[in-house]
Design an enzyme around this catalytic site. Structure first.
Site, PDB file in Angstrom:
ATOM      1  N   ASP A  48       0.848  -1.194   0.000  1.00  0.00           N
ATOM      2  CA  ASP A  48       0.000   0.000   0.000  1.00  0.00           C
ATOM      3  C   ASP A  48       0.879   1.238   0.000  1.00  0.00           C
ATOM      4  O   ASP A  48       1.868   1.309   0.737  1.00  0.00           O
ATOM      5  CB  ASP A  48      -0.922  -0.007   1.222  1.00  0.00           C
ATOM      6  CG  ASP A  48      -2.033   1.018   1.086  1.00  0.00           C
ATOM      7  OD1 ASP A  48      -2.471   1.294  -0.053  1.00  0.00           O
ATOM      8  OD2 ASP A  48      -2.467   1.554   2.119  1.00  0.00           O
TER       9      ASP A  48
ATOM     10  N   HIS B 159      -3.968  14.077   0.867  1.00  0.00           N
ATOM     11  CA  HIS B 159      -4.113  13.181   2.017  1.00  0.00           C
ATOM     12  C   HIS B 159      -2.857  13.220   2.893  1.00  0.00           C
ATOM     13  O   HIS B 159      -2.940  13.365   4.111  1.00  0.00           O
ATOM     14  CB  HIS B 159      -4.378  11.753   1.543  1.00  0.00           C
ATOM     15  CG  HIS B 159      -4.325  10.725   2.640  1.00  0.00           C
ATOM     16  ND1 HIS B 159      -5.334  10.578   3.567  1.00  0.00           N
ATOM     17  CD2 HIS B 159      -3.377   9.804   2.978  1.00  0.00           C
ATOM     18  CE1 HIS B 159      -5.012   9.615   4.418  1.00  0.00           C
ATOM     19  NE2 HIS B 159      -3.826   9.119   4.085  1.00  0.00           N
TER      20      HIS B 159
ATOM     21  N   GLU C  58     -10.168   4.209   3.983  1.00  0.00           N
ATOM     22  CA  GLU C  58      -9.300   4.931   3.057  1.00  0.00           C
ATOM     23  C   GLU C  58      -9.780   4.605   1.653  1.00  0.00           C
ATOM     24  O   GLU C  58      -9.787   3.443   1.238  1.00  0.00           O
ATOM     25  CB  GLU C  58      -7.829   4.539   3.239  1.00  0.00           C
ATOM     26  CG  GLU C  58      -7.249   5.083   4.543  1.00  0.00           C
ATOM     27  CD  GLU C  58      -5.726   5.024   4.618  1.00  0.00           C
ATOM     28  OE1 GLU C  58      -5.111   4.269   3.838  1.00  0.00           O
ATOM     29  OE2 GLU C  58      -5.160   5.746   5.464  1.00  0.00           O
TER      30      GLU C  58
ATOM     31  N   GLU D  28      -9.213   4.252  -2.001  1.00  0.00           N
ATOM     32  CA  GLU D  28      -8.034   4.060  -2.847  1.00  0.00           C
ATOM     33  C   GLU D  28      -8.417   3.313  -4.125  1.00  0.00           C
ATOM     34  O   GLU D  28      -9.476   2.698  -4.208  1.00  0.00           O
ATOM     35  CB  GLU D  28      -6.961   3.229  -2.113  1.00  0.00           C
ATOM     36  CG  GLU D  28      -6.548   3.803  -0.768  1.00  0.00           C
ATOM     37  CD  GLU D  28      -5.297   3.163  -0.180  1.00  0.00           C
ATOM     38  OE1 GLU D  28      -4.474   2.612  -0.933  1.00  0.00           O
ATOM     39  OE2 GLU D  28      -5.164   3.214   1.062  1.00  0.00           O
TER      40      GLU D  28
ATOM     41  N   ASP E 131      -8.933   0.641   2.357  1.00  0.00           N
ATOM     42  CA  ASP E 131      -7.906   0.234   3.316  1.00  0.00           C
ATOM     43  C   ASP E 131      -8.392   0.624   4.715  1.00  0.00           C
ATOM     44  O   ASP E 131      -8.090   1.704   5.217  1.00  0.00           O
ATOM     45  CB  ASP E 131      -6.599   0.956   2.940  1.00  0.00           C
ATOM     46  CG  ASP E 131      -5.477   0.711   3.925  1.00  0.00           C
ATOM     47  OD1 ASP E 131      -5.530  -0.289   4.649  1.00  0.00           O
ATOM     48  OD2 ASP E 131      -4.544   1.536   3.951  1.00  0.00           O
TER      49      ASP E 131
ATOM     50  N   ARG F  39      -6.937   4.195  13.384  1.00  0.00           N
ATOM     51  CA  ARG F  39      -6.027   5.349  13.559  1.00  0.00           C
ATOM     52  C   ARG F  39      -5.370   5.376  14.928  1.00  0.00           C
ATOM     53  O   ARG F  39      -4.228   5.843  15.067  1.00  0.00           O
ATOM     54  CB  ARG F  39      -6.789   6.660  13.344  1.00  0.00           C
ATOM     55  CG  ARG F  39      -7.452   6.799  12.002  1.00  0.00           C
ATOM     56  CD  ARG F  39      -6.450   6.750  10.865  1.00  0.00           C
ATOM     57  NE  ARG F  39      -7.125   6.900   9.584  1.00  0.00           N
ATOM     58  CZ  ARG F  39      -6.534   6.651   8.421  1.00  0.00           C
ATOM     59  NH1 ARG F  39      -5.278   6.224   8.358  1.00  0.00           N
ATOM     60  NH2 ARG F  39      -7.196   6.820   7.305  1.00  0.00           N
TER      61      ARG F  39
ATOM     62  N   GLN G 144      -2.668   2.780  14.830  1.00  0.00           N
ATOM     63  CA  GLN G 144      -1.643   3.270  13.893  1.00  0.00           C
ATOM     64  C   GLN G 144      -0.786   4.374  14.508  1.00  0.00           C
ATOM     65  O   GLN G 144       0.443   4.374  14.373  1.00  0.00           O
ATOM     66  CB  GLN G 144      -2.354   3.795  12.633  1.00  0.00           C
ATOM     67  CG  GLN G 144      -1.429   4.271  11.520  1.00  0.00           C
ATOM     68  CD  GLN G 144      -2.213   4.909  10.363  1.00  0.00           C
ATOM     69  OE1 GLN G 144      -3.441   4.878  10.326  1.00  0.00           O
ATOM     70  NE2 GLN G 144      -1.491   5.483   9.403  1.00  0.00           N
TER      71      GLN G 144
ATOM     72  N   TYR H 249       3.264   3.439  14.569  1.00  0.00           N
ATOM     73  CA  TYR H 249       3.809   3.642  13.222  1.00  0.00           C
ATOM     74  C   TYR H 249       5.268   4.089  13.152  1.00  0.00           C
ATOM     75  O   TYR H 249       5.895   3.974  12.106  1.00  0.00           O
ATOM     76  CB  TYR H 249       2.915   4.601  12.426  1.00  0.00           C
ATOM     77  CG  TYR H 249       3.225   6.071  12.578  1.00  0.00           C
ATOM     78  CD1 TYR H 249       3.861   6.778  11.545  1.00  0.00           C
ATOM     79  CD2 TYR H 249       2.871   6.769  13.719  1.00  0.00           C
ATOM     80  CE1 TYR H 249       4.124   8.126  11.659  1.00  0.00           C
ATOM     81  CE2 TYR H 249       3.139   8.110  13.842  1.00  0.00           C
ATOM     82  CZ  TYR H 249       3.769   8.786  12.807  1.00  0.00           C
ATOM     83  OH  TYR H 249       4.037  10.124  12.931  1.00  0.00           O
TER      84      TYR H 249
ATOM     85  N   LYS I 280      -3.422  -1.495  10.121  1.00  0.00           N
ATOM     86  CA  LYS I 280      -3.865  -1.662   8.733  1.00  0.00           C
ATOM     87  C   LYS I 280      -4.107  -3.127   8.389  1.00  0.00           C
ATOM     88  O   LYS I 280      -4.324  -3.446   7.228  1.00  0.00           O
ATOM     89  CB  LYS I 280      -2.773  -1.139   7.795  1.00  0.00           C
ATOM     90  CG  LYS I 280      -2.406   0.307   7.999  1.00  0.00           C
ATOM     91  CD  LYS I 280      -3.395   1.200   7.302  1.00  0.00           C
ATOM     92  CE  LYS I 280      -2.848   2.613   7.177  1.00  0.00           C
ATOM     93  NZ  LYS I 280      -3.759   3.430   6.359  1.00  0.00           N
TER      94      LYS I 280
ATOM     95  N   THR J 257      -8.673  -5.296   4.143  1.00  0.00           N
ATOM     96  CA  THR J 257      -8.706  -4.331   3.053  1.00  0.00           C
ATOM     97  C   THR J 257      -9.693  -4.882   2.036  1.00  0.00           C
ATOM     98  O   THR J 257      -9.538  -6.020   1.582  1.00  0.00           O
ATOM     99  CB  THR J 257      -7.306  -4.179   2.416  1.00  0.00           C
ATOM    100  OG1 THR J 257      -6.409  -3.673   3.407  1.00  0.00           O
ATOM    101  CG2 THR J 257      -7.323  -3.236   1.237  1.00  0.00           C
TER     102      THR J 257
ATOM    103  N   THR K 110      -4.501   6.889  -0.134  1.00  0.00           N
ATOM    104  CA  THR K 110      -5.804   7.554  -0.048  1.00  0.00           C
ATOM    105  C   THR K 110      -5.889   8.701  -1.044  1.00  0.00           C
ATOM    106  O   THR K 110      -4.958   9.496  -1.176  1.00  0.00           O
ATOM    107  CB  THR K 110      -6.035   8.087   1.375  1.00  0.00           C
ATOM    108  OG1 THR K 110      -5.837   7.014   2.276  1.00  0.00           O
ATOM    109  CG2 THR K 110      -7.427   8.648   1.534  1.00  0.00           C
TER     110      THR K 110
ATOM    111  N   GLU L  39      -9.533  12.794   7.866  1.00  0.00           N
ATOM    112  CA  GLU L  39      -9.398  14.099   7.214  1.00  0.00           C
ATOM    113  C   GLU L  39     -10.732  14.847   7.220  1.00  0.00           C
ATOM    114  O   GLU L  39     -10.778  16.055   7.456  1.00  0.00           O
ATOM    115  CB  GLU L  39      -8.958  13.928   5.762  1.00  0.00           C
ATOM    116  CG  GLU L  39      -7.570  13.379   5.571  1.00  0.00           C
ATOM    117  CD  GLU L  39      -7.356  13.066   4.105  1.00  0.00           C
ATOM    118  OE1 GLU L  39      -7.053  13.985   3.338  1.00  0.00           O
ATOM    119  OE2 GLU L  39      -7.524  11.895   3.708  1.00  0.00           O
TER     120      GLU L  39
HETATM  121 MN    MN Z   1      -3.839   3.100   2.685  1.00  0.00          MN
END
Ligand code: MN
Length: 418
Positions: free
Chosen positions: A125, A132, A198, A200, A230, A234, A237, A241, A250, A254, A346, A360
């Site tokens: 990904d 984004h 997300e 995508e 996806d 959050r 993450q 991350y 993640k 998906t 995204t 967002e």
């Molecule tokens: Mn993604």
């Protein structure tokens, strides 16, 4: 280009997602038929195995459609892809011979269940949408450090899990994970309360490579595209991350749309990547229009009722094309394989209503959106049904993708109680 006429009358509507111009590839089953390859035409599915057994389709290599996935056809290469599309065009055109016989290999889409259209070899990904990346970077690190210094030079990505890919319609269970909020002194193990989407596009690699490929070669390797959601936790993450990127946040699932829209069908809709601040290095430079003008839409229905559109954007907002991402992926010599899936990252536009993720849209939960039902959302609630849809709009016809949906199930009470 205008609408090609088919003898399947539902394929001649200017509003069908699946006119003769499209011919996307999927895997379907019915009460009487095991999963098998099929092609969408109007509101029907053309059964590739039945057509091959009856001698309507011949790819010159015996029976190839006796498997419930498209990987074998992908590996036969671009000449075979073209040959198959030509045969399907001829068979389904209004001028086709044997139309009465061909009707016997059609199944109404309404009677079919869709499956993953290919075996996902590996999944990567990317993070290649500038709006984004700027929005999320601003929230995570402040406006000054929003875009990492590498962002304008390489398409940033992480290796995801092929095992997490599910077909549209699969329910999505809210995950548990390790979370440390801004006011927590220590991390805790809890259900994600900031579960997100997300929006995508997924590019499907159709041939193998063993060494670096150019952007042009990469473009030729791509078999087609799907919509991709996806699902992203959050809160998990944000804690996990740094410094190696997303991991469990993640990995829940998906979702992809069930129909592979081929590169050939999208050819009339190619467009350029945006103007660049820095020239890319030679091996990543644009060599032609490799993005596509595809209108994208996200909708949300609480408990599956009262659908609200929450975002509208377009695939042409991406900073890097899938061909550039695939070329970059191969630079190290990393072998790429037929069936590899590459998430675009995204897709958000510059305006608020064009943002492809709730983090967002609600600015990290500070500014919830209001649905048409009057309910407010910062992140996903249990029972929310999310649908991605997408279409390229031609002159009197549409190249549609078919929906990519998923419904959020509540977290388990105790994920270790088995
Ligand atoms: Mn993604």
């Amino acid at each position: 280009m205008t609408l090609f006429q088919s003898w399947v009358s539902s394929a001649n509507s200017p509003s069908t997602a699946f006119p003769l111009n499209n011919l996307p590839y999927g895997v379907f089953s019915t009460k009487d038929k095991d999963p098998r390859c099929g092609v969408a035409i109007g509101d029907m599915i053309f059964d590739c195995l039945a057509a091959e057994e009856a001698g309507y389709i011949d790819l010159g290599d015996g029976i190839v459609f006796d498997v419930p996935f498209w990987n074998d056809v992908m590996e036969m290469g671009p000449n075979t892809w073209k040959q198959l599309r030509n045969q399907l065009m001829r068979l389904l055109s209004v001028q086709a011979a044997q139309q009465e016989n061909l009707k016997t290999v059609l199944t109404p889409m309404a009677e079919a269940e869709m499956h993953l259209p290919f075996i996902i070899a590996e999944y990567t990904d990317f993070y290649a949408g500038r709006h984004h990346a700027t929005n999320v970077g601003t929230m995570f690190r402040g406006a000054k450090n929003a875009l990492p210094s590498n962002w304008l030079h390489i398409p940033i990505g992480y290796n995801g899990r092929a095992s997490s890919i599910v077909v549209s319609g699969s329910d999505i269970r809210r995950p548990w994970g390790q979370i440390k909020g801004p006011n927590d002194t220590l991390p805790r193990f809890a259900p994600s309360m900031r579960f997100d989407i997300e929006l995508e596009m997924g590019a499907i690699v159709g041939t193998n490579s063993d060494g670096p490929v150019t952007v042009d070669e990469a473009d030729q390797m791509i078999f087609g595209y799907v919509l991709l959601n996806d699902w992203s936790a959050r809160d998990i993450q944000a804690w996990e991350y740094q410094p190696l990127g997303p991991f469990q946040g993640k990995a829940t699932a998906t979702s992809i749309s069930p129909w592979i829209v081929t590169k050939a069908a999208l050819e009339p809709f190619r467009c350029q990547t945006p103007v660049r601040e820095f020239e890319l290095l030679d091996h990543l430079r644009d060599t032609g229009p490799m993005l596509y003008d595809i209108d994208l839409l996200v909708s949300l229905a609480p408990q599956g009722k009262g659908n609200s559109t929450i975002a509208r954007t377009n695939y042409k907002e991406m900073y890097y094309s899938s061909a550039q991402q695939l070329a970059h992926h191969s630079t190290s010599g990393c072998p790429m394989t037929a069936g590899d899936l590459l998430g675009s990252g995204t897709i958000s536009g510059p305006e608020r209503h064009q943002r492809g993720a709730l983090i967002e849209l609600s600015w990290g939960g500070k500014n919830p959106i209001t649905l048409d039902t009057g309910e407010r959302r910062s992140f996903l609630e249990d029972g929310d049904e999310v649908t991605l849809s997408g279409a390229a709009h031609g002159d009197g016809f549409i190249i549609g993708f078919g929906d990519c949906t998923g419904t959020i199930l509540p977290a388990l009470t105790d994920p270790y109680n088995r």
